[in-house]
Design a protein around this motif. Structure first.
Motif, PDB file in Angstrom:
ATOM      1  N   SER A 215      40.585  59.982  37.122  1.00  7.98           N
ATOM      2  CA  SER A 215      40.696  58.525  37.223  1.00  7.98           C
ATOM      3  C   SER A 215      42.122  58.063  36.945  1.00  7.98           C
ATOM      4  O   SER A 215      42.595  57.073  37.515  1.00  7.98           O
ATOM      5  N   TRP A 216      42.833  58.776  36.075  1.00  8.99           N
ATOM      6  CA  TRP A 216      44.240  58.446  35.789  1.00  8.99           C
ATOM      7  C   TRP A 216      45.098  58.766  37.004  1.00  8.99           C
ATOM      8  O   TRP A 216      45.951  57.980  37.405  1.00  8.99           O
TER       9      TRP A 216
ATOM     10  N   VAL B 233      42.311  43.370  35.571  1.00 11.49           N
ATOM     11  CA  VAL B 233      42.617  44.494  36.471  1.00 11.49           C
ATOM     12  C   VAL B 233      41.328  45.218  36.852  1.00 11.49           C
ATOM     13  O   VAL B 233      40.550  45.611  35.983  1.00 11.49           O
ATOM     14  N   GLU B 234      41.116  45.420  38.168  1.00 14.75           N
ATOM     15  CA  GLU B 234      39.926  46.161  38.612  1.00 14.75           C
ATOM     16  C   GLU B 234      40.234  47.639  38.452  1.00 14.75           C
ATOM     17  O   GLU B 234      40.647  48.285  39.403  1.00 14.75           O
ATOM     18  N   SER B 235      40.025  48.146  37.228  1.00 15.03           N
ATOM     19  CA  SER B 235      40.448  49.512  36.934  1.00 15.03           C
ATOM     20  C   SER B 235      39.268  50.374  36.519  1.00 15.03           C
ATOM     21  O   SER B 235      38.301  49.878  35.941  1.00 15.03           O
ATOM     22  N   LYS B 236      39.367  51.667  36.811  1.00 15.15           N
ATOM     23  CA  LYS B 236      38.349  52.616  36.360  1.00 15.15           C
ATOM     24  C   LYS B 236      38.738  53.212  35.008  1.00 15.15           C
ATOM     25  O   LYS B 236      38.078  54.102  34.489  1.00 15.15           O
TER      26      LYS B 236
ATOM     27  N   LYS C 283      49.421  46.528  34.483  1.00 12.24           N
ATOM     28  CA  LYS C 283      48.902  46.152  35.808  1.00 12.24           C
ATOM     29  C   LYS C 283      47.822  47.106  36.321  1.00 12.24           C
ATOM     30  O   LYS C 283      47.147  46.804  37.303  1.00 12.24           O
ATOM     31  N   SER C 284      47.709  48.295  35.678  1.00 18.14           N
ATOM     32  CA  SER C 284      46.803  49.313  36.231  1.00 18.14           C
ATOM     33  C   SER C 284      45.584  49.613  35.372  1.00 18.14           C
ATOM     34  O   SER C 284      44.613  50.186  35.868  1.00 18.14           O
ATOM     35  N   ILE C 285      45.667  49.270  34.089  1.00 18.06           N
ATOM     36  CA  ILE C 285      44.581  49.636  33.165  1.00 18.06           C
ATOM     37  C   ILE C 285      44.014  48.365  32.540  1.00 18.06           C
ATOM     38  O   ILE C 285      44.766  47.454  32.164  1.00 18.06           O
ATOM     39  N   TYR C 286      42.701  48.282  32.436  1.00 20.89           N
ATOM     40  CA  TYR C 286      42.092  47.114  31.804  1.00 20.89           C
ATOM     41  C   TYR C 286      42.204  47.276  30.291  1.00 20.89           C
ATOM     42  O   TYR C 286      41.740  48.268  29.732  1.00 20.89           O
TER      43      TYR C 286
ATOM     44  N   LEU D  86      45.167  56.214  39.697  1.00 22.58           N
ATOM     45  CA  LEU D  86      45.870  54.947  39.434  1.00 22.58           C
ATOM     46  C   LEU D  86      47.231  54.934  40.088  1.00 22.58           C
ATOM     47  O   LEU D  86      47.796  53.889  40.359  1.00 22.58           O
TER      48      LEU D  86
ATOM     49  N   PRO E 202      33.683  52.019  34.165  1.00 18.42           N
ATOM     50  CA  PRO E 202      34.858  52.885  34.023  1.00 18.42           C
ATOM     51  C   PRO E 202      34.505  54.372  34.079  1.00 18.42           C
ATOM     52  O   PRO E 202      33.382  54.760  33.750  1.00 18.42           O
TER      53      PRO E 202
END
Ligand code: SF4
Length: 216
Positions: free
Chosen positions: A211-212, A36-39, A82-85, A215, A138
């Motif tokens: 950052s949350w 997942v390309e997540s921050k 699906k949203s967090i690495y 998402l 991140p």
């Protein structure tokens, strides 16, 4: 980095990770979440034997508890994955801890809980986490459990660090870190005070972190 390019890099990284056999006492295969390309990165300690079976992090009882905390702030397990690495300090199962007991069968050895990864295993596995931090850059790390917290800040007691946002620097990358207790049933810390209140505070801090919010 272009978003698709980042996804390809993450997938390549995970393929290499899957082949890692650096630690002779660990049980593979190495476990990881989705690319997942997540921050936001969640960093756990190490998978348990069930996670090794189903090839997913936090797939059993501790996961149920962990995802219930996130459900309370509006994100269910499916959305979370699906949203967090999802990363960890060690990616393989450390095996059972062997404890010597003094019973009538003196010196009998008994399996008791999971073994804590040793310093060398933590150091060897940190290369994977550092690559993920370098790729994803991140804005928020969610650190789950004392072993994970300890890699980023000194912690003697959970009370001293949970319920706060910590500004940290990892290899010249600045980001926030919000620690959580480990959700395994073995810890009573989240169930008693001050743990109960501090856990609520930590979840509220995650919920209002920019950052949350991005998402959703
Ligand atoms: S714990 Fe990490 S470094 Fe050790 S074998 Fe597993 S993936 Fe490799």
């Amino acid at each position: 980095m272009h978003i698709n390019q980042l996804k390809i890099q993450l997938q390549r990284h995970q393929k290499q990770l899957e082949e890692c056999t650096l630690c002779p006492q660990m049980f593979g295969p190495p476990i990881h979440g989705l690319a997942v390309e997540s921050k936001v990165i969640l960093i756990g300690q190490a998978p348990g034997f069930k996670e090794i079976e189903v090839l997913r992090p936090f797939a059993w009882t501790a996961g149920k508890k962990l995802f219930s905390w996130f459900e309370d702030i509006g994100m269910n397990e499916n959305q979370f994955r699906k949203s967090i690495y999802m990363s960890a300090i060690c990616r393989c199962y450390p095996g059972k801890k062997i404890v010597s007991t003094k019973t009538e069968h003196a010196k009998k050895k008994k399996a008791h809980g999971d073994r804590v990864p040793d310093k060398n295993e933590i150091k060897q596995c940190s290369q994977w986490l550092h690559s993920e931090i370098e790729l994803l850059k991140p804005e928020l790390l969610i650190l789950v459990g004392k072993l994970a917290i300890n890699q980023f800040m000194p912690v003697k007691k959970l009370d001293e660090v949970i319920g706060q946002v910590h500004h940290i620097n990892i290899n010249n990358h600045q980001c926030d870190a919000i620690p959580l207790p480990h959700p395994s049933g073995a810890s009573t810390w989240p169930l008693t005070e001050p743990g109960k209140t501090l856990l609520k505070q930590a979840m509220a801090l995650i919920n209002k972190h920019p950052s949350w919010k991005n998402l959703k």
